[in-house]
Design a protein around this motif. Structure first.
Motif, mmCIF file in Angstrom:
data_model
loop_
_atom_site.group_PDB
_atom_site.id
_atom_site.type_symbol
_atom_site.label_atom_id
_atom_site.label_comp_id
_atom_site.label_asym_id
_atom_site.label_seq_id
_atom_site.Cartn_x
_atom_site.Cartn_y
_atom_site.Cartn_z
ATOM 1 N N ASP A 79 33.057 42.158 36.486
ATOM 2 C CA ASP A 79 32.282 43.357 36.784
ATOM 3 C C ASP A 79 31.548 43.895 35.565
ATOM 4 O O ASP A 79 30.920 44.945 35.636
ATOM 5 C CB ASP A 79 33.203 44.443 37.342
ATOM 6 N N GLU A 125 39.019 39.741 38.481
ATOM 7 C CA GLU A 125 38.606 40.546 39.623
ATOM 8 C C GLU A 125 39.403 41.836 39.812
ATOM 9 O O GLU A 125 39.045 42.644 40.655
ATOM 10 C CB GLU A 125 38.673 39.708 40.904
ATOM 11 N N TYR A 126 40.441 42.053 39.057
ATOM 12 C CA TYR A 126 41.191 43.306 39.185
ATOM 13 C C TYR A 126 42.032 43.538 37.942
ATOM 14 O O TYR A 126 42.233 42.640 37.113
ATOM 15 C CB TYR A 126 42.081 43.294 40.430
ATOM 16 N N GLN A 226 38.349 52.535 44.808
ATOM 17 C CA GLN A 226 38.580 51.218 44.222
ATOM 18 C C GLN A 226 40.046 50.991 43.844
ATOM 19 O O GLN A 226 40.379 49.940 43.296
ATOM 20 C CB GLN A 226 37.733 51.071 42.943
ATOM 21 N N HIS A 263 36.716 44.967 50.387
ATOM 22 C CA HIS A 263 37.001 43.889 49.447
ATOM 23 C C HIS A 263 35.710 43.142 49.113
ATOM 24 O O HIS A 263 34.717 43.225 49.831
ATOM 25 C CB HIS A 263 38.070 42.941 49.975
ATOM 26 N N ARG A 264 35.734 42.421 48.026
ATOM 27 C CA ARG A 264 34.524 41.736 47.560
ATOM 28 C C ARG A 264 34.011 40.775 48.633
ATOM 29 O O ARG A 264 34.785 40.047 49.245
ATOM 30 C CB ARG A 264 34.816 40.929 46.303
ATOM 31 N N SER A 266 32.305 37.434 50.253
ATOM 32 C CA SER A 266 32.370 36.011 49.903
ATOM 33 C C SER A 266 30.997 35.363 49.824
ATOM 34 O O SER A 266 30.885 34.208 49.426
ATOM 35 C CB SER A 266 33.224 35.258 50.931
ATOM 36 N N TYR A 342 38.466 32.748 44.035
ATOM 37 C CA TYR A 342 37.861 34.059 43.877
ATOM 38 C C TYR A 342 37.218 34.457 45.200
ATOM 39 O O TYR A 342 37.268 33.717 46.184
ATOM 40 C CB TYR A 342 36.828 34.030 42.749
ATOM 41 N N ALA A 343 36.604 35.631 45.213
ATOM 42 C CA ALA A 343 36.005 36.112 46.455
ATOM 43 C C ALA A 343 34.907 35.188 46.955
ATOM 44 O O ALA A 343 34.750 34.988 48.161
ATOM 45 C CB ALA A 343 35.437 37.521 46.244
ATOM 46 N N ASP A 344 34.147 34.609 46.040
ATOM 47 C CA ASP A 344 32.952 33.863 46.407
ATOM 48 C C ASP A 344 32.867 32.502 45.738
ATOM 49 O O ASP A 344 31.807 31.906 45.646
ATOM 50 C CB ASP A 344 31.708 34.676 46.046
#
Length: 463
Positions: A79, A125-126, A226, A263-264, A266, A342-344
């Motif tokens: 981020d 991511e977190y 968040q 959530h993020r 994809s 990961y998300a994507d």
């Protein structure tokens, strides 16, 4: 207090809407609570969404005498912009340095005085801040951890102190080639994308980053929608919610009503670089190599098949790669495969540490084994073993309050839902031989990137 008793009065109302709790600000509007599961392998899981959008999830396990409590923020190194690279990790250090109510010594001594422990970690991511305490000391842990996340002062002197600590941490990381090779591989696959950067950030941006940049990142990113608060152990959900609301009263997280952040997404998928070889030349006694490729994201339905495939290839001492490279040939002490999701995006890779003179043989054997599984698939016996490993490692990993607390938070932050244990085991059981072999044929035939740390030059791995 008896061993099975709870530290707070038990709530017997079941699903409820928590109204005004007598706390001004965050406590003056209604919060919505529901029960997510009564898991036979665990305890009762409940979820409350506060008016600010902050979520509180708990798992009540009366048989425990401890509680793990965590504050999870959906902010990681991916981020950050270039000049901010390392800001999320910088904050992880700084938030323990003092708030408007507590000094750094107050924070550490309060928890240590009751035999508890605190820590934090940053991922791509977190970020998570957590404490583990006796059940009777949970109110203290909630107050301390919520205070440091919500109301850190980020004193200029502390920024400079922790800057030095982080630079030492980066230097220490550079002295660990077994760790460095993983970052080198991520850079080979993702290039300049934030997923390809060090979580701690490069030395240049950490050195140049100002307190104002860190403060801006903190206040813009650490917002209630968040944030997920998670706790597991001998607790009462209603009491935890009340204590969280009290701890956040009057802080920057005591905000106007808002919806929780989703959530993020994809999509779109992260663009990866063409397969390449990257070498970090170091005069090490052992060579460290990673061979791998882009894989699937964490919401891909094939993730259960990938888990089984990973177990068969390099997930344990009975795996193909371990047996071939270490047990039968003695070429490496450590060899394993892994999948990162990961998300994507995602990665699948094989790591090995071996004598520099054995690198070529290890890589040849690894490539041959991956090609063999891509062409011929795995056997029914390997499928059964891979599924058994997936189920066993998951269930055994839930034997402490910390892992159960993490499961709650990750389900909420990363997946938007908490999959019951039985359902997850059922999904693993449903993986077929065709599922694994189809995925193997697609994934393992992809062009592979190679990352190497050791006494080599780029020309040593020219094709």
């Amino acid at each position: 207090m008896s061993r099975a008793s709870a530290p707070f009065p038990q709530n017997r109302r079941g699903v409820a809407a928590l109204g005004n709790t007598g706390v001004p600000g965050a406590g003056s509007a209604r919060a919505v609570t529901r029960t997510l599961s009564d898991d036979p392998l665990g305890g009762t899981v409940r979820r409350t969404v506060l008016p600010s959008g902050l979520r509180v999830l708990t798992e009540a396990i009366p048989a425990m005498r401890s509680v793990s409590f965590g504050v999870w923020v959906a902010v990681g190194s991916r981020d950050e912009t270039g000049p901010q690279a390392g800001a999320a990790h910088f904050l992880e250090h700084l938030l323990f340095k003092g708030t408007h109510k507590r000094t750094a010594l107050d924070i550490s001594s309060a928890i240590e005085a009751v035999g508890g422990e605190t820590n934090a970690f940053t991922t791509k991511e977190y970020t998570c801040y957590y404490a583990r305490v006796l059940d009777e000391d949970l109110p203290l842990a909630i107050d301390v951890m919520c205070d440091l996340v919500a109301d850190s002062v980020l004193e200029p002197a502390d920024v400079e102190t922790e800057r030095g600590v982080i630079l030492e941490e980066i230097a220490m990381h550079d002295d660990e080639p077994g760790d460095e090779v993983h970052d080198l591989f991520a850079r080979a696959v993702y290039g300049n994308h934030p997923l390809g950067r060090l979580i701690s950030g490069p030395e240049q941006s950490v050195t140049a980053m100002t307190r104002r940049q860190i403060q801006t990142f903190y206040r813009r990113r650490y917002v209630a929608p968040q944030i997920v608060v998670a706790a597991a152990g001998n607790l009462d959900h209603t009491a935890v919610v009340r204590l969280v609301r009290q701890a956040l009263r009057g802080t920057p997280l005591d905000t106007d009503p808002a919806a929780p952040a989703p959530h993020r997404p994809s999509t779109p998928a992260v663009r990866t670089k063409p397969a390449s070889t990257v070498v970090e030349q170091k005069e090490t006694e052992q060579a460290h190599v990673i061979l791998g490729c882009p894989a699937i994201d964490r919401l891909d339905e094939r993730r259960f098949a990938l888990g089984v495939l990973n177990n068969v290839l390099g997930g344990g001492m009975s795996s193909r790669l371990f047996q071939e490279i270490r047990e039968q040939r003695g070429l490496a002490y450590s060899v394993y495969s892994y999948a990162s999701q990961y998300a994507d995006s995602g990665l699948f890779a094989v790591y090995a540490g071996c004598a520099p003179g054995k690198v070529d043989e290890v890589l040849d054997l690894t490539r041959a084994e991956l090609a063999r599984v891509a062409a011929d698939g795995v056997t029914p016996a390997e499928l059964a073993r891979g599924k058994g490993m997936s189920k066993g490692s998951f269930v055994l990993g839930l034997e402490d309050t910390g892992s159960r607390m993490s499961r709650l938070a990750k389900g909420e932050l990363l997946y938007g839902t908490l999959m019951p244990v039985d359902e997850l085991l059922t999904r693993v059981d449903a993986v077929t031989l065709d599922d694994v072999n189809t995925l193997a044929a697609e994934l393992l035939a992809r062009p592979m990137s190679l990352a190497v740390v050791g006494p080599f030059g780029d020309s040593d791995f020219a094709t």
